[in-house]
Design a protein around this motif. Structure first.
Motif, PDB file in Angstrom:
ATOM      1  N   MET A   1       0.833  -1.201   0.000  1.00 17.50           N
ATOM      2  CA  MET A   1       0.000   0.000   0.000  1.00 17.50           C
ATOM      3  C   MET A   1       0.871   1.255   0.000  1.00 17.50           C
ATOM      4  O   MET A   1       0.651   2.183  -0.763  1.00 17.50           O
ATOM      5  CB  MET A   1      -0.872   0.017   1.244  1.00 17.50           C
ATOM      6  CG  MET A   1      -2.325  -0.252   0.939  1.00 17.50           C
ATOM      7  SD  MET A   1      -3.223  -0.544   2.451  1.00 17.50           S
ATOM      8  CE  MET A   1      -4.617   0.542   2.215  1.00 17.50           C
ATOM      9  N   ALA A   2       1.904   1.261   0.842  1.00 19.96           N
ATOM     10  CA  ALA A   2       2.728   2.464   0.975  1.00 19.96           C
ATOM     11  C   ALA A   2       3.510   2.740  -0.309  1.00 19.96           C
ATOM     12  O   ALA A   2       3.859   3.876  -0.594  1.00 19.96           O
ATOM     13  CB  ALA A   2       3.688   2.319   2.137  1.00 19.96           C
ATOM     14  N   ALA A  57     -12.625  -8.704   8.801  1.00 22.38           N
ATOM     15  CA  ALA A  57     -12.325  -8.066   7.523  1.00 22.38           C
ATOM     16  C   ALA A  57     -13.010  -8.743   6.346  1.00 22.38           C
ATOM     17  O   ALA A  57     -13.468  -8.095   5.416  1.00 22.38           O
ATOM     18  CB  ALA A  57     -10.823  -8.059   7.311  1.00 22.38           C
ATOM     19  N   MET A  58     -13.118 -10.075   6.393  1.00 21.25           N
ATOM     20  CA  MET A  58     -13.682 -10.764   5.232  1.00 21.25           C
ATOM     21  C   MET A  58     -15.156 -10.453   5.061  1.00 21.25           C
ATOM     22  O   MET A  58     -15.725 -10.659   4.007  1.00 21.25           O
ATOM     23  CB  MET A  58     -13.452 -12.263   5.338  1.00 21.25           C
ATOM     24  CG  MET A  58     -14.051 -12.862   6.557  1.00 21.25           C
ATOM     25  SD  MET A  58     -13.299 -14.459   6.847  1.00 21.25           S
ATOM     26  CE  MET A  58     -14.032 -14.883   8.405  1.00 21.25           C
ATOM     27  N   SER A  60     -16.577  -7.267   6.379  1.00 21.45           N
ATOM     28  CA  SER A  60     -16.863  -5.850   6.190  1.00 21.45           C
ATOM     29  C   SER A  60     -15.701  -4.976   5.744  1.00 21.45           C
ATOM     30  O   SER A  60     -15.821  -3.781   5.757  1.00 21.45           O
ATOM     31  CB  SER A  60     -17.537  -5.272   7.437  1.00 21.45           C
ATOM     32  OG  SER A  60     -16.730  -5.423   8.557  1.00 21.45           O
ATOM     33  N   SER A  61     -14.578  -5.557   5.344  1.00 19.92           N
ATOM     34  CA  SER A  61     -13.574  -4.639   4.798  1.00 19.92           C
ATOM     35  C   SER A  61     -13.155  -4.992   3.382  1.00 19.92           C
ATOM     36  O   SER A  61     -12.171  -4.468   2.868  1.00 19.92           O
ATOM     37  CB  SER A  61     -12.363  -4.471   5.713  1.00 19.92           C
ATOM     38  OG  SER A  61     -11.440  -5.494   5.512  1.00 19.92           O
ATOM     39  N   LYS A  73       0.575   9.309   2.014  1.00 17.36           N
ATOM     40  CA  LYS A  73       1.448   8.147   2.160  1.00 17.36           C
ATOM     41  C   LYS A  73       0.946   7.122   3.188  1.00 17.36           C
ATOM     42  O   LYS A  73       1.016   5.917   2.977  1.00 17.36           O
ATOM     43  CB  LYS A  73       2.847   8.637   2.562  1.00 17.36           C
ATOM     44  CG  LYS A  73       3.888   7.549   2.555  1.00 17.36           C
ATOM     45  CD  LYS A  73       5.281   8.089   2.903  1.00 17.36           C
ATOM     46  CE  LYS A  73       6.229   6.927   3.150  1.00 17.36           C
ATOM     47  NZ  LYS A  73       7.030   7.104   4.337  1.00 17.36           N
ATOM     48  N   ARG A  74       0.436   7.636   4.299  1.00 22.82           N
ATOM     49  CA  ARG A  74       0.052   6.711   5.369  1.00 22.82           C
ATOM     50  C   ARG A  74      -1.457   6.567   5.441  1.00 22.82           C
ATOM     51  O   ARG A  74      -2.188   7.498   5.107  1.00 22.82           O
ATOM     52  CB  ARG A  74       0.513   7.245   6.723  1.00 22.82           C
ATOM     53  CG  ARG A  74       2.004   7.351   6.842  1.00 22.82           C
ATOM     54  CD  ARG A  74       2.309   7.931   8.194  1.00 22.82           C
ATOM     55  NE  ARG A  74       3.724   8.167   8.352  1.00 22.82           N
ATOM     56  CZ  ARG A  74       4.232   8.810   9.394  1.00 22.82           C
ATOM     57  NH1 ARG A  74       3.441   9.273  10.337  1.00 22.82           N
ATOM     58  NH2 ARG A  74       5.522   8.989   9.487  1.00 22.82           N
ATOM     59  N   SER A  75      -1.897   5.401   5.926  1.00 24.53           N
ATOM     60  CA  SER A  75      -3.332   5.256   6.132  1.00 24.53           C
ATOM     61  C   SER A  75      -3.589   4.367   7.337  1.00 24.53           C
ATOM     62  O   SER A  75      -2.836   3.424   7.590  1.00 24.53           O
ATOM     63  CB  SER A  75      -4.001   4.661   4.891  1.00 24.53           C
ATOM     64  OG  SER A  75      -3.588   3.332   4.714  1.00 24.53           O
ATOM     65  N   VAL A  76      -4.607   4.713   8.096  1.00 25.86           N
ATOM     66  CA  VAL A  76      -5.031   3.883   9.228  1.00 25.86           C
ATOM     67  C   VAL A  76      -6.562   3.895   9.275  1.00 25.86           C
ATOM     68  O   VAL A  76      -7.190   4.785   8.710  1.00 25.86           O
ATOM     69  CB  VAL A  76      -4.513   4.404  10.602  1.00 25.86           C
ATOM     70  CG1 VAL A  76      -3.022   4.237  10.740  1.00 25.86           C
ATOM     71  CG2 VAL A  76      -4.926   5.848  10.848  1.00 25.86           C
ATOM     72  N   ALA A  77      -7.109   2.901   9.967  1.00 23.43           N
ATOM     73  CA  ALA A  77      -8.554   2.880  10.164  1.00 23.43           C
ATOM     74  C   ALA A  77      -8.900   3.999  11.149  1.00 23.43           C
ATOM     75  O   ALA A  77      -8.265   4.130  12.194  1.00 23.43           O
ATOM     76  CB  ALA A  77      -8.971   1.524  10.718  1.00 23.43           C
ATOM     77  N   GLY A  78      -9.873   4.831  10.799  1.00 23.77           N
ATOM     78  CA  GLY A  78     -10.225   5.963  11.657  1.00 23.77           C
ATOM     79  C   GLY A  78     -11.360   5.643  12.609  1.00 23.77           C
ATOM     80  O   GLY A  78     -11.378   6.068  13.753  1.00 23.77           O
ATOM     81  N   ASN A 135     -17.146   2.108   7.504  1.00 29.90           N
ATOM     82  CA  ASN A 135     -15.739   2.129   7.898  1.00 29.90           C
ATOM     83  C   ASN A 135     -15.067   3.361   7.338  1.00 29.90           C
ATOM     84  O   ASN A 135     -15.249   3.691   6.174  1.00 29.90           O
ATOM     85  CB  ASN A 135     -15.022   0.886   7.373  1.00 29.90           C
ATOM     86  CG  ASN A 135     -15.458  -0.351   8.137  1.00 29.90           C
ATOM     87  OD1 ASN A 135     -15.009  -0.583   9.245  1.00 29.90           O
ATOM     88  ND2 ASN A 135     -16.367  -1.111   7.552  1.00 29.90           N
ATOM     89  N   TYR A 140      -3.139  10.149   5.489  1.00 34.20           N
ATOM     90  CA  TYR A 140      -2.502  11.385   5.946  1.00 34.20           C
ATOM     91  C   TYR A 140      -1.028  11.420   5.597  1.00 34.20           C
ATOM     92  O   TYR A 140      -0.488  10.390   5.208  1.00 34.20           O
ATOM     93  CB  TYR A 140      -2.688  11.553   7.458  1.00 34.20           C
ATOM     94  CG  TYR A 140      -2.068  10.462   8.296  1.00 34.20           C
ATOM     95  CD1 TYR A 140      -2.633   9.188   8.352  1.00 34.20           C
ATOM     96  CD2 TYR A 140      -0.891  10.696   9.022  1.00 34.20           C
ATOM     97  CE1 TYR A 140      -2.059   8.183   9.109  1.00 34.20           C
ATOM     98  CE2 TYR A 140      -0.318   9.687   9.792  1.00 34.20           C
ATOM     99  CZ  TYR A 140      -0.905   8.439   9.829  1.00 34.20           C
ATOM    100  OH  TYR A 140      -0.331   7.445  10.576  1.00 34.20           O
TER     101      TYR A 140
END
Lengths: 140, 141
Positions: A1-2, A57-58, A60-61, A73-78, A135, A140
């Protein structure tokens, strides 16, 4: 991802409304692995799946499979919301429709950030809505 | 398991705390059980490249713990209606996490005995890393 190329906010916005469908069968093994992992020995989770299974995750993500590119560049679950409308039973087949629903642009003293909101509707084999998941991914 | 009833609940009362200490093994188990194979949760080098000191506990695993907090409390006849969470802080494997809750409101709506609760996951520093709210329905006596 990054490592993937970053998108502009307009490029991300172009994905709003895009959907993806997936399905999965809830057999005894799925319920058992879930309960063993979180350490939930409650005997009622035999014929009925614990509602927490929808957080997996399987279920609902899979929304990530829509392939919306990240603007930063970065991502997290908020954050996340789950509405549990009907119990999921062993042997049910769950059909999920994921949608990239919303992009919110924010800025803070740490720089710009984007909130990417995904909505997922989960139906059983009888077409009954069993759960709705929302979700939010923060990039950021 | 004892069944709690609507009449047993008062606003401001605490839900019995659920304690969890997820390890790296738990995170791998969760990856398999939940289908979340994002490297941030099992590859330390990857986590460091994203600015974290270690791999992170999946936010969804914390969500699952909070659903257990609630289903343990409401018993077989209670119904979990809704949870809403914010991931404000990070949990790392090996940390003892306390899942807690407090009743904020109770009311009857459309024939259902509804109870709203504030829920959260607390890290060893006492910070509420995953605060949220939930709605449950409880049976009458």
């Amino acid at each position: 991802m990054a490592e993937s190329k970053l998108a502009t906010l307009d490029e991300v916005r172009a994905y709003i409304g895009r959907k993806i469908e997936e399905s999965m069968e809830i057999d005894g093994t799925v319920i058992k692995s879930f309960c063993e992992c979180i350490g939930d020995p409650n005997p009622i989770w035999k014929e009925t799946a614990p509602p927490g299974l929808v957080t997996a995750a399987m279920i609902s993500s899979g929304a990530m499979l829509i392939g919306v590119p990240l603007p930063y560049k970065r991502s997290v679950a908020g954050g996340a919301d789950w509405e549990f409308l009907k119990p999921i039973k062993k042997g049910d087949k769950i059909f999920t429709s994921h949608e990239f629903a919303e992009l919110q642009e924010k800025s803070s003293d740490k720089g710009p950030r984007a909130l990417m909101v995904y909505k997922s509707t989960h139906k059983n084999q009888r077409g009954e809505v069993v759960a709705i998941s929302t979700n939010t991914i923060m990039s950021y | 398991m004892a069944q709690i009833h609507y009449g047993d609940v008062t606003e401001g009362s605490d839900i019995p705390t659920l304690e969890k200490t997820p390890t790296t093994r738990t995170l791998v188990q969760w990856a398999g059980a939940s289908g979340d194979f994002f490297e941030l949760h099992y590859d330390k080098e990857f986590a460091k490249s994203m600015g974290f000191p270690n791999v992170l506990v999946h936010g969804r695993l914390e969500a699952a713990y909070l659903t257990q907090l609630l289903t343990d409390w409401i018993g077989p006849k209670g119904e979990l209606k809704k949870i809403s969470l914010q991931y404000r802080g990070n949990a790392f494997p090996g940390e003892k996490l306390l899942c807690k809750g407090k009743v904020t409101k109770k009311y009857v709506k459309d024939g259902q005995n509804l109870v709203e609760v504030e829920i959260w996951v607390e890290n060893p520093a006492g910070q509420r890393i995953t605060p949220g709210t939930a709605v449950v329905a409880l049976p009458s006596k």
